[in-house]
Design a protein around this motif. Sequence first.
Motif, PDB file in Angstrom:
ATOM      1  N   ASN A  70      -9.973 -33.612  -3.475  1.00 38.20           N
ATOM      2  CA  ASN A  70      -8.437 -33.579  -2.907  1.00 38.20           C
ATOM      3  C   ASN A  70      -8.605 -32.649  -1.765  1.00 38.20           C
ATOM      4  O   ASN A  70      -8.736 -31.458  -1.856  1.00 38.20           O
ATOM      5  N   CYS A  71      -8.037 -32.853  -0.595  1.00 36.03           N
ATOM      6  CA  CYS A  71      -7.963 -32.210   0.513  1.00 36.03           C
ATOM      7  C   CYS A  71      -6.551 -31.447   0.391  1.00 36.03           C
ATOM      8  O   CYS A  71      -5.602 -31.732   1.195  1.00 36.03           O
ATOM      9  N   ASN A  72      -6.535 -30.302  -0.513  1.00 34.27           N
ATOM     10  CA  ASN A  72      -5.492 -29.571  -0.489  1.00 34.27           C
ATOM     11  C   ASN A  72      -5.697 -28.206  -0.814  1.00 34.27           C
ATOM     12  O   ASN A  72      -6.938 -27.816  -1.054  1.00 34.27           O
ATOM     13  N   GLY A  73      -4.965 -27.269  -0.201  1.00 31.21           N
ATOM     14  CA  GLY A  73      -5.026 -25.941  -0.463  1.00 31.21           C
ATOM     15  C   GLY A  73      -6.509 -25.264   0.370  1.00 31.21           C
ATOM     16  O   GLY A  73      -6.575 -25.777   1.362  1.00 31.21           O
ATOM     17  N   PRO A  74      -7.178 -24.727  -0.246  1.00 33.26           N
ATOM     18  CA  PRO A  74      -8.602 -23.968   0.315  1.00 33.26           C
ATOM     19  C   PRO A  74      -9.362 -25.150   0.748  1.00 33.26           C
ATOM     20  O   PRO A  74      -9.935 -24.953   1.728  1.00 33.26           O
TER      21      PRO A  74
ATOM     22  N   ALA B  18      -1.404 -24.392  13.341  1.00 29.89           N
ATOM     23  CA  ALA B  18      -1.257 -25.339  12.271  1.00 29.89           C
ATOM     24  C   ALA B  18       0.054 -25.422  11.694  1.00 29.89           C
ATOM     25  O   ALA B  18       0.843 -24.362  11.813  1.00 29.89           O
ATOM     26  N   PHE B  19       0.527 -26.477  11.316  1.00 28.57           N
ATOM     27  CA  PHE B  19       1.927 -26.481  10.690  1.00 28.57           C
ATOM     28  C   PHE B  19       1.917 -27.123   9.277  1.00 28.57           C
ATOM     29  O   PHE B  19       0.751 -28.050   8.959  1.00 28.57           O
ATOM     30  N   GLY B  20       2.658 -26.639   8.434  1.00 25.52           N
ATOM     31  CA  GLY B  20       2.604 -27.266   7.116  1.00 25.52           C
ATOM     32  C   GLY B  20       3.976 -27.001   6.401  1.00 25.52           C
ATOM     33  O   GLY B  20       4.844 -26.340   6.794  1.00 25.52           O
ATOM     34  N   ASP B  21       4.008 -27.869   5.206  1.00 22.15           N
ATOM     35  CA  ASP B  21       5.431 -27.543   4.543  1.00 22.15           C
ATOM     36  C   ASP B  21       5.266 -27.551   2.975  1.00 22.15           C
ATOM     37  O   ASP B  21       6.233 -27.557   2.221  1.00 22.15           O
ATOM     38  N   THR B  22       4.119 -27.203   2.490  1.00 23.01           N
ATOM     39  CA  THR B  22       4.019 -27.094   0.945  1.00 23.01           C
ATOM     40  C   THR B  22       2.954 -25.985   0.741  1.00 23.01           C
ATOM     41  O   THR B  22       2.290 -25.463   1.718  1.00 23.01           O
ATOM     42  N   SER B  23       2.806 -25.756  -0.522  1.00 23.19           N
ATOM     43  CA  SER B  23       2.286 -24.439  -1.115  1.00 23.19           C
ATOM     44  C   SER B  23       0.802 -24.965  -0.649  1.00 23.19           C
ATOM     45  O   SER B  23      -0.206 -23.957  -0.393  1.00 23.19           O
ATOM     46  N   GLY B  24       0.057 -26.317  -0.600  1.00 20.85           N
ATOM     47  CA  GLY B  24      -1.016 -26.546  -0.473  1.00 20.85           C
ATOM     48  C   GLY B  24      -1.682 -26.355   0.905  1.00 20.85           C
ATOM     49  O   GLY B  24      -2.833 -26.461   1.283  1.00 20.85           O
ATOM     50  N   ASP B  25      -0.472 -26.114   2.000  1.00 22.51           N
ATOM     51  CA  ASP B  25      -0.751 -25.792   3.370  1.00 22.51           C
ATOM     52  C   ASP B  25      -0.999 -24.447   3.635  1.00 22.51           C
ATOM     53  O   ASP B  25      -1.666 -23.953   4.494  1.00 22.51           O
ATOM     54  N   LYS B  26      -0.701 -23.522   2.610  1.00 24.31           N
ATOM     55  CA  LYS B  26      -0.704 -21.946   2.957  1.00 24.31           C
ATOM     56  C   LYS B  26      -2.162 -21.674   3.305  1.00 24.31           C
ATOM     57  O   LYS B  26      -2.258 -20.751   4.246  1.00 24.31           O
ATOM     58  N   PRO B  27      -3.194 -21.701   2.587  1.00 19.30           N
ATOM     59  CA  PRO B  27      -4.522 -21.303   3.099  1.00 19.30           C
ATOM     60  C   PRO B  27      -4.702 -21.771   4.551  1.00 19.30           C
ATOM     61  O   PRO B  27      -5.302 -20.936   5.457  1.00 19.30           O
ATOM     62  N   MET B  28      -4.591 -23.106   4.952  1.00 20.49           N
ATOM     63  CA  MET B  28      -4.840 -23.464   6.294  1.00 20.49           C
ATOM     64  C   MET B  28      -3.917 -22.698   7.254  1.00 20.49           C
ATOM     65  O   MET B  28      -4.035 -22.300   8.310  1.00 20.49           O
ATOM     66  N   LEU B  29      -2.697 -22.477   6.871  1.00 18.87           N
ATOM     67  CA  LEU B  29      -1.745 -21.811   7.894  1.00 18.87           C
ATOM     68  C   LEU B  29      -2.061 -20.263   7.954  1.00 18.87           C
ATOM     69  O   LEU B  29      -2.067 -19.974   9.269  1.00 18.87           O
ATOM     70  N   GLU B  30      -2.676 -19.685   7.018  1.00 19.01           N
ATOM     71  CA  GLU B  30      -3.124 -18.370   7.056  1.00 19.01           C
ATOM     72  C   GLU B  30      -4.378 -18.043   7.788  1.00 19.01           C
ATOM     73  O   GLU B  30      -4.687 -17.288   8.546  1.00 19.01           O
ATOM     74  N   TRP B  31      -5.238 -19.439   7.864  1.00 13.25           N
ATOM     75  CA  TRP B  31      -6.473 -19.117   8.550  1.00 13.25           C
ATOM     76  C   TRP B  31      -6.242 -19.621  10.013  1.00 13.25           C
ATOM     77  O   TRP B  31      -7.083 -18.842  10.751  1.00 13.25           O
ATOM     78  N   ALA B  32      -5.179 -20.431  10.381  1.00 15.86           N
ATOM     79  CA  ALA B  32      -4.990 -20.885  11.820  1.00 15.86           C
ATOM     80  C   ALA B  32      -4.812 -19.613  12.744  1.00 15.86           C
ATOM     81  O   ALA B  32      -4.124 -18.568  12.085  1.00 15.86           O
ATOM     82  N   ASP B  33      -4.930 -19.676  13.815  1.00 14.66           N
ATOM     83  CA  ASP B  33      -4.598 -18.411  14.710  1.00 14.66           C
ATOM     84  C   ASP B  33      -3.043 -18.399  14.883  1.00 14.66           C
ATOM     85  O   ASP B  33      -2.412 -17.350  15.002  1.00 14.66           O
ATOM     86  N   GLU B  34      -2.474 -19.512  14.850  1.00 13.64           N
ATOM     87  CA  GLU B  34      -1.006 -19.661  14.746  1.00 13.64           C
ATOM     88  C   GLU B  34      -0.471 -20.691  13.353  1.00 13.64           C
ATOM     89  O   GLU B  34      -1.081 -21.760  13.458  1.00 13.64           O
ATOM     90  N   GLY B  35       0.275 -20.333  12.624  1.00 17.93           N
ATOM     91  CA  GLY B  35       0.561 -21.018  11.387  1.00 17.93           C
ATOM     92  C   GLY B  35       1.965 -21.034  11.097  1.00 17.93           C
ATOM     93  O   GLY B  35       2.681 -19.933  11.171  1.00 17.93           O
ATOM     94  N   TYR B  36       2.706 -22.277  11.280  1.00 17.05           N
ATOM     95  CA  TYR B  36       4.029 -22.491  11.229  1.00 17.05           C
ATOM     96  C   TYR B  36       4.378 -23.122   9.931  1.00 17.05           C
ATOM     97  O   TYR B  36       4.038 -24.234   9.885  1.00 17.05           O
ATOM     98  N   PHE B  37       5.333 -22.554   9.032  1.00 17.56           N
ATOM     99  CA  PHE B  37       5.546 -22.894   7.581  1.00 17.56           C
ATOM    100  C   PHE B  37       7.088 -23.912   7.907  1.00 17.56           C
ATOM    101  O   PHE B  37       7.895 -22.988   8.377  1.00 17.56           O
ATOM    102  N   LYS B  38       7.205 -24.952   7.646  1.00 20.05           N
ATOM    103  CA  LYS B  38       8.463 -25.969   7.668  1.00 20.05           C
ATOM    104  C   LYS B  38       9.071 -25.715   9.090  1.00 20.05           C
ATOM    105  O   LYS B  38      10.335 -25.764   9.245  1.00 20.05           O
TER     106      LYS B  38
END
Length: 107
Positions: free
Chosen positions: A60-64, A84-104
């Motif tokens: 499953n392509c989710n989380g880490p 990176a853009f994301g809106d769920t808890s499963g996106d948080k590792p990607m948002l933290e990894w990206a140079d710029e991460g935007y939640f919701k």
Amino acid sequence: MRENALDFFKNIDKNATAYLVTASLDIWVKPFAEHFNFGYISTEAKFVNGKFAGDFATRNCNGPEKVTRIKRTIDLTRFDKTIAFGDTSGDKPMLEWADEGYFKFFH
């Protein structure tokens, strides 16, 4: 799909490289990604004898796993920055990894 997200997608620089990274199944993500000329990284549906088996062919392509798959799929040395853009808890590792991460961002 959120209207402001669709507007954002339509106005992405045509020279930019964009990927849709999602836990959703490839069988419904692919047409959407192709419509916007995005690459995509997703959970892949498992088929047996040409029929959907109701299971995944990949993890499953989710989380880490999102970060793992991005690094495995994309030659990141070609880019100066990842956004990176994301809106769920499963996106948080990607948002933290990206140079710029935007939640919701599109909410």
